[in-house]
Design an enzyme around this catalytic site. Structure first.
Site: not given
Ligand SMILES: NC(=O)C1=CN([C@@H]2O[C@H](COP(=O)(O)OP(=O)(O)OC[C@H]3O[C@@H](n4cnc5c(N)ncnc54)[C@H](OP(=O)(O)O)[C@@H]3O)[C@@H](O)[C@H]2O)C=CC1
Ligand SMILES: O=C(O)C1=N[C@H](C(=O)O)C[C@H](O)C1
Length: 267
Positions: A125, A13, A160, A156
């Site tokens: 975040n 995502r 998640k 969320h």
């Molecule tokens: N700090 C911020 O502002 C935010 C943080 N987040 C965090 O970001 C993270 C990801 O969220 P989200 O995008 O929703 O999750 P998703 O599960 O959609 O995306 C994670 C991606 O990482 C891939 N992945 C897993 N292992 C590896 C690897 N070894 N190498 C490369 N890619 C890999 C997964 O592949 P596969 O699905 O094939 O396993 C998947 O495509 C979460 O921890 C979330 O909490 C999210 C939004 C905002």
């Molecule tokens: O997993 C998410 O989607 C998000 N993860 C982050 C968190 O764990 O706080 C940031 C955001 O809220 C979205």
């Protein structure tokens, strides 16, 4: 010259949002796209895999190869993947922007070790609003004192995998800081059953999961006869992705070390 950037976890995502945020920013250029080894995105053209026009950039499963031609890595994947990426980004001298959440103490120690040689910007975040909310939370917690009970409530989307969210933990840390206590000592999460009355000074966490909610956080200060509620609502993941690109640009001139989004935003 635009900064060459690799996005890891491009099928995710956030990965897909990060690709768009790098492409829309004239100061950055997408030169690498990685995903989990074994993912069916590996070897495909990134644009086509995302359901758009071909980009002429293949999704790879060897992060070091992609990092070697980059100056920044945007990483919103999993805790294990981000730890592995930290060593490789340090080796390739890339600024490593980590948005992943759900870390345990061992993961954090690995980042501290990598940050001796590399610039890491890590935040639960990456939005301006939440980072401002954290600084307001610290201020309010300091002003109100222990007669106000602090509860952090977050909601969320149903996919998640970690709780409390990284943002909730940031806000809890800010509240603990304001009170001059350690969050580890004050934290109470996942109440269930006969819990006993609320302990004075504790900082509570509740996590709700459902639907397609991008991310909502309330910090509640509950006192006698009044409640103060600070709230952030995210409605678009591009918010986080643009914050990550901003961090990658900011990090280019920084000495090795571990930085936060508050550093990037000057808060
Ligand atoms: N700090 C911020 O502002 C935010 C943080 N987040 C965090 O970001 C993270 C990801 O969220 P989200 O995008 O929703 O999750 P998703 O599960 O959609 O995306 C994670 C991606 O990482 C891939 N992945 C897993 N292992 C590896 C690897 N070894 N190498 C490369 N890619 C890999 C997964 O592949 P596969 O699905 O094939 O396993 C998947 O495509 C979460 O921890 C979330 O909490 C999210 C939004 C905002
Ligand atoms: O997993 C998410 O989607 C998000 N993860 C982050 C968190 O764990 O706080 C940031 C955001 O809220 C979205």
């Amino acid at each position: 010259m635009p900064i060459p950037v690799t996005v890891t976890g491009v099928s995710g995502r956030m990965g897909q949002m990060l690709v768009k945020a790098v492409q829309e920013n004239p100061e950055t250029e997408l030169v690498g796209a990685t995903d989990r080894p074994g993912s069916d995105w590996i070897g495909r053209d990134l644009g086509e895999a995302m359901g758009a026009a071909a980009l002429g950039l293949k999704v790879e499963d060897d992060p070091l190869e992609a990092f070697a031609r980059s100056r920044a890595v945007l990483d919103f994947t999993t805790p294990a993947a981000s730890v592995a990426h930290a060593g490789l980004a340090a080796q390739a001298r890339c600024v490593h922007v980590i948005g992943t959440t759900g870390f345990e103490a061992g993961h954090l120690a690995a980042f501290a070790a990598a940050a001796r040689h590399a610039t890491i910007v890590r935040a639960g975040n990456m939005s301006l609003g939440v980072n401002l909310l954290a600084s307001l939370t610290e201020r309010v917690a300091k002003a109100l004192g222990e007669e106000f009970d602090i509860e952090v409530v977050e909601m969320h989307h149903k996919h998640k995998v970690d709780a409390p969210s990284g943002t909730a933990l940031m806000l809890g840390e800010a509240a603990a800081q304001g009170r001059g206590v350690s969050l580890t000592d004050a934290m109470v999460s996942g109440r269930d059953g006969i819990t006993g009355a609320r302990e004075t000074g504790s900082i509570g966490f509740s996590a709700i999961r459902g639907g397609d909610v991008v991310g909502e956080h309330d910090v509640i200060f509950a006192g006698a006869g009044e409640r103060l509620i600070l709230r952030h609502v995210a409605t678009d993941r591009m918010l986080f992705a643009r914050g990550a690109v901003r961090a990658a640009i900011w990090g280019q001139e920084k000495q090795p070390g571990e930085y936060s989004m508050a550093d990037v935003l000057g808060l």
